[in-house]
Design a protein around this motif. Structure first.
Motif, PDB file in Angstrom:
ATOM      1  N   MET A  37       0.857  -1.192   0.000  1.00 20.99           N
ATOM      2  CA  MET A  37       0.000   0.000   0.000  1.00 20.99           C
ATOM      3  C   MET A  37       0.888   1.235   0.000  1.00 20.99           C
ATOM      4  N   THR A  38       0.654   2.143  -0.921  1.00 23.42           N
ATOM      5  CA  THR A  38       1.507   3.330  -1.012  1.00 23.42           C
ATOM      6  C   THR A  38       0.973   4.424  -0.111  1.00 23.42           C
ATOM      7  N   SER A  39       1.915   5.252   0.386  1.00 20.97           N
ATOM      8  CA  SER A  39       1.536   6.385   1.220  1.00 20.97           C
ATOM      9  C   SER A  39       0.989   7.498   0.343  1.00 20.97           C
ATOM     10  N   PRO A  40       0.073   8.312   0.861  1.00 18.07           N
ATOM     11  CA  PRO A  40      -0.432   9.428   0.073  1.00 18.07           C
ATOM     12  C   PRO A  40       0.689  10.401  -0.231  1.00 18.07           C
ATOM     13  N   ALA A  41       0.620  11.001  -1.418  1.00 15.17           N
ATOM     14  CA  ALA A  41       1.655  11.947  -1.820  1.00 15.17           C
ATOM     15  C   ALA A  41       1.641  13.166  -0.906  1.00 15.17           C
ATOM     16  N   ALA A  42       2.823  13.675  -0.642  1.00 13.84           N
ATOM     17  CA  ALA A  42       2.919  14.885   0.169  1.00 13.84           C
ATOM     18  C   ALA A  42       2.304  16.061  -0.586  1.00 13.84           C
ATOM     19  N   PRO A  43       1.620  16.959   0.121  1.00 11.81           N
ATOM     20  CA  PRO A  43       1.016  18.101  -0.562  1.00 11.81           C
ATOM     21  C   PRO A  43       2.080  18.931  -1.280  1.00 11.81           C
ATOM     22  N   GLY A  44       1.753  19.405  -2.463  1.00 11.43           N
ATOM     23  CA  GLY A  44       2.640  20.292  -3.187  1.00 11.43           C
ATOM     24  C   GLY A  44       2.476  21.722  -2.721  1.00 11.43           C
ATOM     25  N   THR A  45       3.319  22.589  -3.270  1.00  7.59           N
ATOM     26  CA  THR A  45       3.264  23.995  -2.876  1.00  7.59           C
ATOM     27  C   THR A  45       1.891  24.599  -3.142  1.00  7.59           C
ATOM     28  N   GLY A  46       1.281  24.240  -4.286  1.00  8.01           N
ATOM     29  CA  GLY A  46      -0.038  24.767  -4.601  1.00  8.01           C
ATOM     30  C   GLY A  46      -1.089  24.347  -3.590  1.00  8.01           C
ATOM     31  N   ASP A  47      -1.026  23.084  -3.126  1.00  9.18           N
ATOM     32  CA  ASP A  47      -1.967  22.609  -2.114  1.00  9.18           C
ATOM     33  C   ASP A  47      -1.796  23.368  -0.802  1.00  9.18           C
ATOM     34  N   LEU A  48      -0.545  23.598  -0.416  1.00 10.73           N
ATOM     35  CA  LEU A  48      -0.280  24.323   0.831  1.00 10.73           C
ATOM     36  C   LEU A  48      -0.772  25.765   0.734  1.00 10.73           C
ATOM     37  N   LEU A  49      -0.555  26.379  -0.411  1.00 14.16           N
ATOM     38  CA  LEU A  49      -0.990  27.762  -0.581  1.00 14.16           C
ATOM     39  C   LEU A  49      -2.515  27.864  -0.535  1.00 14.16           C
ATOM     40  N   ARG A  50      -3.207  26.910  -1.150  1.00 14.29           N
ATOM     41  CA  ARG A  50      -4.668  26.927  -1.090  1.00 14.29           C
ATOM     42  C   ARG A  50      -5.164  26.751   0.344  1.00 14.29           C
ATOM     43  N   ALA A  51      -4.512  25.857   1.082  1.00 16.03           N
ATOM     44  CA  ALA A  51      -4.904  25.671   2.487  1.00 16.03           C
ATOM     45  C   ALA A  51      -4.682  26.957   3.278  1.00 16.03           C
ATOM     46  N   TYR A  52      -3.574  27.621   3.022  1.00 13.31           N
ATOM     47  CA  TYR A  52      -3.284  28.905   3.676  1.00 13.31           C
ATOM     48  C   TYR A  52      -4.362  29.929   3.341  1.00 13.31           C
ATOM     49  N   ASP A  53      -4.671  30.066   2.057  1.00  7.81           N
ATOM     50  CA  ASP A  53      -5.673  31.039   1.632  1.00  7.81           C
ATOM     51  C   ASP A  53      -7.041  30.730   2.238  1.00  7.81           C
ATOM     52  N   ASP A  54      -7.424  29.458   2.206  1.00  8.79           N
ATOM     53  CA  ASP A  54      -8.765  29.071   2.641  1.00  8.79           C
ATOM     54  C   ASP A  54      -8.934  29.128   4.161  1.00  8.79           C
ATOM     55  N   GLN A  55      -7.881  28.781   4.908  1.00  8.44           N
ATOM     56  CA  GLN A  55      -8.038  28.611   6.348  1.00  8.44           C
ATOM     57  C   GLN A  55      -7.540  29.778   7.191  1.00  8.44           C
ATOM     58  N   LEU A  56      -6.598  30.557   6.688  1.00 10.41           N
ATOM     59  CA  LEU A  56      -5.899  31.482   7.578  1.00 10.41           C
ATOM     60  C   LEU A  56      -6.081  32.965   7.293  1.00 10.41           C
ATOM     61  N   ARG A  57      -6.356  33.334   6.075  1.00 10.07           N
ATOM     62  CA  ARG A  57      -6.185  34.740   5.713  1.00 10.07           C
ATOM     63  C   ARG A  57      -7.162  35.688   6.394  1.00 10.07           C
ATOM     64  N   GLU A  58      -8.299  35.184   6.828  1.00 12.79           N
ATOM     65  CA  GLU A  58      -9.261  36.065   7.491  1.00 12.79           C
ATOM     66  C   GLU A  58      -9.416  35.742   8.973  1.00 12.79           C
ATOM     67  N   ARG A  59      -8.462  35.016   9.527  1.00 12.02           N
ATOM     68  CA  ARG A  59      -8.509  34.677  10.947  1.00 12.02           C
ATOM     69  C   ARG A  59      -7.672  35.701  11.716  1.00 12.02           C
ATOM     70  N   LEU A  60      -8.319  36.409  12.638  1.00  8.70           N
ATOM     71  CA  LEU A  60      -7.681  37.486  13.394  1.00  8.70           C
ATOM     72  C   LEU A  60      -7.993  37.258  14.874  1.00  8.70           C
ATOM     73  N   SER A  61      -7.231  36.359  15.470  1.00 10.49           N
ATOM     74  CA  SER A  61      -7.590  35.823  16.780  1.00 10.49           C
ATOM     75  C   SER A  61      -7.703  36.893  17.867  1.00 10.49           C
ATOM     76  N   SER A  62      -6.813  37.868  17.872  1.00  8.90           N
ATOM     77  CA  SER A  62      -6.771  38.790  19.008  1.00  8.90           C
ATOM     78  C   SER A  62      -7.379  40.158  18.703  1.00  8.90           C
ATOM     79  N   ALA A  63      -8.107  40.295  17.595  1.00  9.45           N
ATOM     80  CA  ALA A  63      -8.696  41.583  17.243  1.00  9.45           C
ATOM     81  C   ALA A  63      -9.794  41.967  18.236  1.00  9.45           C
ATOM     82  N   LEU A  64      -9.884  43.270  18.527  1.00 12.21           N
ATOM     83  CA  LEU A  64     -10.980  43.772  19.345  1.00 12.21           C
ATOM     84  C   LEU A  64     -12.273  43.818  18.544  1.00 12.21           C
ATOM     85  N   THR A  65     -12.182  44.285  17.291  1.00 14.57           N
ATOM     86  CA  THR A  65     -13.346  44.361  16.421  1.00 14.57           C
ATOM     87  C   THR A  65     -12.960  43.905  15.021  1.00 14.57           C
TER      88      THR A  65
END
Length: 274
Positions: free
Chosen positions: A1-29
């Motif tokens: 059984m083969t291991s899943p391929a490691a995410p490429g740069t494009g996959d990592l960038l999409r995850a960054y864009d989708d999950q992180l760019r609008e997260r502002l944990s310590s903002a007051l407003t």
């Protein structure tokens, strides 16, 4: 059984864009202005971020970008408590005319940084420390103040900015439980420090604010500090580590398997200097 391929740069960038760019944990407003998120923080700081500059599915144009900058700054300029604003740009965005529009509204660009992403397990290695050096979590406000003095000196922060940032950190530690501060000491002096921010609801933890005094660089201290934060991120159930890295820290993270997926350049506006 083969291991899943490691995410490429494009996959990592999409995850960054989708999950992180609008997260502002310590903002007051946080308020929305079209595609923008406008935030405010303690100490008179404003902050602008976004997933993209598209509006209603229409690609950004020079005219639409300039209009967004004008509208955002009208909001901040009308709030006298806001002393400075950071507009966080990313190198992979479609943002025609953004640089020029920001300059025309009194912003100045800072140095670009590399957006680094990689698996936490790659950083969570056993790193040998020089004799007399220890790495641990900050446990009280005295630790926080000592590490902040060192970081501000290394980064060259002006006193008013350093004091405002310290106030933000202390307020967040007193009122929330979503951040860890880590430090390295030698002979009772803080020689390296940084924070860990596990992002709720995502696969990511961020490592931020990493600073090491010049005389201790190149001796494994920052790598050990990063490894300790990565182990803690794994304990929080996070797979990915992200960091906006200077040219001091980027090579260290690359040697541990993190990859550069894009760049980020902060632009800053200060009241009274435009």
């Amino acid at each position: 059984m083969t291991s899943p391929a490691a995410p490429g740069t494009g996959d990592l960038l999409r995850a960054y864009d989708d999950q992180l760019r609008e997260r502002l944990s310590s903002a007051l407003t946080q308020v929305r202005l079209g595609p923008l998120v406008l935030a405010t923080y303690l100490g008179g700081r404003g902050f602008v971020t976004y997933r993209s500059l598209e509006e209603d599915g229409r690609p950004a144009t020079e005219a639409s970008v300039r209009r967004l900058v004008e509208q955002a700054m009208a909001r901040y300029e009308a709030a006298p408590e806001i002393a400075y604003v950071e507009w966080k740009t990313r190198g992979h965005d479609h943002a025609p005319g953004l640089h020029e529009a920001l300059l025309d509204h009194g912003f100045a660009p800072d140095e670009p940084e590399s957006i680094m992403i990689g698996e936490a397990r790659l950083l969570a290695q056993d790193i040998g420390l020089p004799a007399g050096v220890t790495v641990r979590r900050a446990v009280d406000e005295d630790d926080v103040r000592r590490m902040h003095v060192m970081q501000s000196r290394v980064f060259g922060d002006p006193p008013e900015r350093a004091e405002a940032h310290l106030g933000q950190i202390l307020h967040r530690l007193r009122t929330r439980n979503d951040m860890e501060l880590w430090l390295a000491e030698a002979h009772g002096e803080v020689i390296s420090a940084g924070r860990l921010e596990p992002e709720p609801g995502t696969d990511f933890a961020g490592i931020w604010g990493g600073a090491t005094t010049p005389e201790w660089r190149g001796r494994g201290v920052y790598r050990a500090l990063t490894a300790a934060r990565a182990r803690s991120a794994i304990a929080h159930g996070k797979r990915w580590i992200t960091s906006d890295s200077t040219e001091f820290s980027r090579p260290i993270l690359e040697r541990s398997g993190l990859v550069k997926v894009s760049t980020t350049t902060p632009y800053e506006w200060r009241r009274g200097t435009a």
